[in-house]
Scaffold this motif. Sequence first.
Motif, PDB file in Angstrom:
ATOM      1  N   GLU A 150       0.858  -1.111   0.095  1.00  0.00           N
ATOM      2  CA  GLU A 150       0.208  -0.253  -0.323  1.00  0.00           C
ATOM      3  C   GLU A 150       0.865   1.548  -0.028  1.00  0.00           C
ATOM      4  OE1 GLU A 150      -2.351  -0.187   3.641  1.00  0.00           O
ATOM      5  OE2 GLU A 150      -3.344  -2.435   2.435  1.00  0.00           O
ATOM      6  N   SER A 151       1.681   1.003   0.367  1.00  0.00           N
ATOM      7  CA  SER A 151       3.187   1.451   0.877  1.00  0.00           C
ATOM      8  C   SER A 151       3.099   2.381  -0.435  1.00  0.00           C
ATOM      9  CB  SER A 151       4.018   2.050   1.860  1.00  0.00           C
ATOM     10  OG  SER A 151       4.939   3.168   2.013  1.00  0.00           O
ATOM     11  N   ILE A 152       3.676   1.614  -0.998  1.00  0.00           N
ATOM     12  CA  ILE A 152       4.396   1.732  -2.104  1.00  0.00           C
ATOM     13  C   ILE A 152       3.300   2.799  -3.284  1.00  0.00           C
ATOM     14  CG2 ILE A 152       5.688   0.813  -4.673  1.00  0.00           C
ATOM     15  CD1 ILE A 152       6.576  -1.672  -3.321  1.00  0.00           C
ATOM     16  N   GLN A 165      13.516   0.006  -4.499  1.00  0.00           N
ATOM     17  CA  GLN A 165      14.362   0.189  -2.906  1.00  0.00           C
ATOM     18  C   GLN A 165      13.404   1.423  -1.992  1.00  0.00           C
ATOM     19  OE1 GLN A 165      18.092   1.088  -2.564  1.00  0.00           O
ATOM     20  NE2 GLN A 165      18.060  -0.647  -1.063  1.00  0.00           N
ATOM     21  N   ASP A 166      12.439   1.527  -1.500  1.00  0.00           N
ATOM     22  CA  ASP A 166      12.645   2.923  -0.341  1.00  0.00           C
ATOM     23  C   ASP A 166      13.833   3.674   0.025  1.00  0.00           C
ATOM     24  OD1 ASP A 166      11.863   4.719   1.633  1.00  0.00           O
ATOM     25  OD2 ASP A 166      10.605   3.264   3.060  1.00  0.00           O
ATOM     26  N   PRO A 167      13.672   5.457  -0.249  1.00  0.00           N
ATOM     27  CA  PRO A 167      15.084   6.289   0.102  1.00  0.00           C
ATOM     28  C   PRO A 167      15.071   6.006   1.163  1.00  0.00           C
ATOM     29  CG  PRO A 167      13.173   6.587  -1.209  1.00  0.00           C
ATOM     30  CD  PRO A 167      12.899   5.442  -0.886  1.00  0.00           C
ATOM     31  N   LYS A 168      14.489   6.388   1.727  1.00  0.00           N
ATOM     32  CA  LYS A 168      14.189   6.946   3.618  1.00  0.00           C
ATOM     33  C   LYS A 168      14.615   5.233   4.133  1.00  0.00           C
ATOM     34  CE  LYS A 168      10.738   9.990   2.532  1.00  0.00           C
ATOM     35  NZ  LYS A 168       9.403  10.718   3.176  1.00  0.00           N
ATOM     36  N   TRP A 169      15.925   5.739   5.620  1.00  0.00           N
ATOM     37  CA  TRP A 169      16.297   4.842   6.432  1.00  0.00           C
ATOM     38  C   TRP A 169      16.955   5.670   7.747  1.00  0.00           C
ATOM     39  CZ3 TRP A 169      19.488   5.385   1.944  1.00  0.00           C
ATOM     40  CH2 TRP A 169      20.670   5.766   1.867  1.00  0.00           C
ATOM     41  N   HIS A 229      15.365  -4.868  -1.417  1.00  0.00           N
ATOM     42  CA  HIS A 229      14.713  -3.913  -3.477  1.00  0.00           C
ATOM     43  C   HIS A 229      13.231  -5.145  -3.818  1.00  0.00           C
ATOM     44  CE1 HIS A 229      19.282  -2.898  -3.614  1.00  0.00           C
ATOM     45  NE2 HIS A 229      18.722  -1.992  -4.963  1.00  0.00           N
ATOM     46  N   ARG A 230      12.896  -4.299  -4.594  1.00  0.00           N
ATOM     47  CA  ARG A 230      11.317  -5.225  -4.402  1.00  0.00           C
ATOM     48  C   ARG A 230      10.806  -4.805  -6.267  1.00  0.00           C
ATOM     49  NH1 ARG A 230      11.043  -7.749   0.030  1.00  0.00           N
ATOM     50  NH2 ARG A 230      10.006  -6.259   1.874  1.00  0.00           N
ATOM     51  N   ARG A 231      10.362  -5.726  -6.927  1.00  0.00           N
ATOM     52  CA  ARG A 231       9.791  -5.540  -7.921  1.00  0.00           C
ATOM     53  C   ARG A 231       8.368  -5.060  -8.699  1.00  0.00           C
ATOM     54  NH1 ARG A 231       8.915 -11.317  -9.577  1.00  0.00           N
ATOM     55  NH2 ARG A 231       8.463 -11.805  -7.566  1.00  0.00           N
TER      56      ARG A 231
END
Length: 600
Positions: free
Chosen positions: A386-388, A491-495, A506-508
């Motif tokens: 949902e976030s993506i 890839q979520d750029p926040k960490w 990493h996600r497809r």
Amino acid sequence: MDDFPIIFLLSAHLESEELQELEAQIPTLTYDINEAELIVGKVLRKQRIQFELRKHNIVTEDVNIADSPAPPSPKRARIVAPAERSSSPDSDTASDGEMHGHTETAAGTKTIRVVKLDWLTESVKLGRALPVRDYIVYEGRKVSATPMKPPPAPPTKTALSVRSALAKADTPSDRWRPGSSYGPGRRPNQFGHGYHHRPDRPPPLIRQTTSENEVYIHLPPIPEHLHATYSCQRPTPVNPPNEVFIQQLLKIRTGRTLIADKIGVRAYSSAIATLAAYPYTLTGAKEVERLPGCGSKIAQLYQEFQDSHELNEVKEYETDPKLKVLRLFYEIWGVAETTAREFYNKGWRDLDDIVEHGWDTLTRVQQIGVKFYDEFQLKIPRAEVESIGDTILKHARKIDKGFQMVIVGGYRRGKLESGDVDMVLSHPEESATNGFVESIVVSLERGGHITHTLTLSTKNSERSQLPVSWKGNEKKGSGFDTLDKALVVWQDPKWASGVAKNPNPHRRVDIIISPWKTAGCAVLGWSSGTTFQRDLRRYCKKERALKFDSSGIRSRLDGSWVDFESDLDGRPAPDMLTAERRVFAGLELEWRPPEERCTN
């Protein structure tokens, strides 16, 4: 079609698509040749028919069709058929002896009858079984195979198992099908190739606590929808009552896939589809055996599972060294089963071998699949999906605020975790979706969300979003819709601060762009399970003379565009989900929410 005999269909000379279509038409299909009352095929030469029969461990001696005697009297012979089957009262149907493929005499020999495929197609057209006499191409008596020399001593351990099968996986051989049953002390080797003496582990028997004549076992009625030809006509929930057993069968089917046993894959798919749509918790093997598409072999597997909570074939599938390597390669993004076997045949045994010896031969998608192999195996929770989706929709609406989005795939079918993220974006204004896929990818790359763009297809925009030119009803096609799409690595750029490297996996992610006029087809096609999608295309072809894919619907008569998504006044649907419902209605299919389209 209640008067149809139990039919076994020979696969020789039949293309895969033709075979599937014929199987769907047979109301009494069996995958076990030993259960069949009639054998149907496209084979006409006696020698080839005998060869096909030997592949199924049946050896025959000729019977002269012209001089074949009338069916023996009831005192001398009996018809091998289910107890509940009776001959049709219609005067123009065949007699029992003429209809059935197998008869058994008092001496115990069976007569095998093979008939032309024309008998089946013409019987289906008429809705009743025609007499077979004019269609018989071969008739023979079943005899015991006499070995030319004494057989070797039986193995002392469970050798000759899956390794032997795999050694012969690329050569024509005996292919076992669900529904098969064999004599005491014999069973097919683990993946359907040949037969091996196994005195240490006879096939499990379907147990009965007492005689069937002494007690009546009350079983729930078989739901009417299980007799439907197409899986798009029946509800298949995300968590069926018999999910644990189904998961075991799925592993066996994957094993069949890896060794190129297409018949086994299709047979298991049929059984799995039935069990997944069966709404009751199974209580015994007899309940399994009566279900369409299952049969005695699946019943035996269920008995084994009920007794030990596992299946020997699954254990061997999970532990065999070659299958473990094939499964590793098969799980690489961009590697299908054929490529997995090619990698193995080159001598590669792990990911390091691929990198060291074959990196330059890989496609870009496969290279990324190897690079992020471990991360791509991680499942994606619903909250992250949902976030993506929210992030992508925000970027889309920065470009044009009228964009709408539906997250599709396993997420929409109700899965708690997904292997990747699929979403369909559309806009009521047709000009807004033209070329939009490039704009959204650039925006997400600048935001640091996309690390790799693997596929960027703009074919639909290159045609100004017009339909593909009609090429007639050719059998073969790409099997993939023509919508604009981007297959990317996300890839979520926040960490958290203080960490030098981004630790987020990493996600497809697949981003599909559809014009508004076909958004309902896009959402339907990308939301449904694999078998549901396949059967929806088959239903449209056979029942409606239409061609369906996620990029729209066309008439197979003249190639004209068919619009089910606008209302009777020609007004477009107000949203993408309404458009999807209208497609169901236009195809004359009962509405199935995505949670009921969970076909594997």
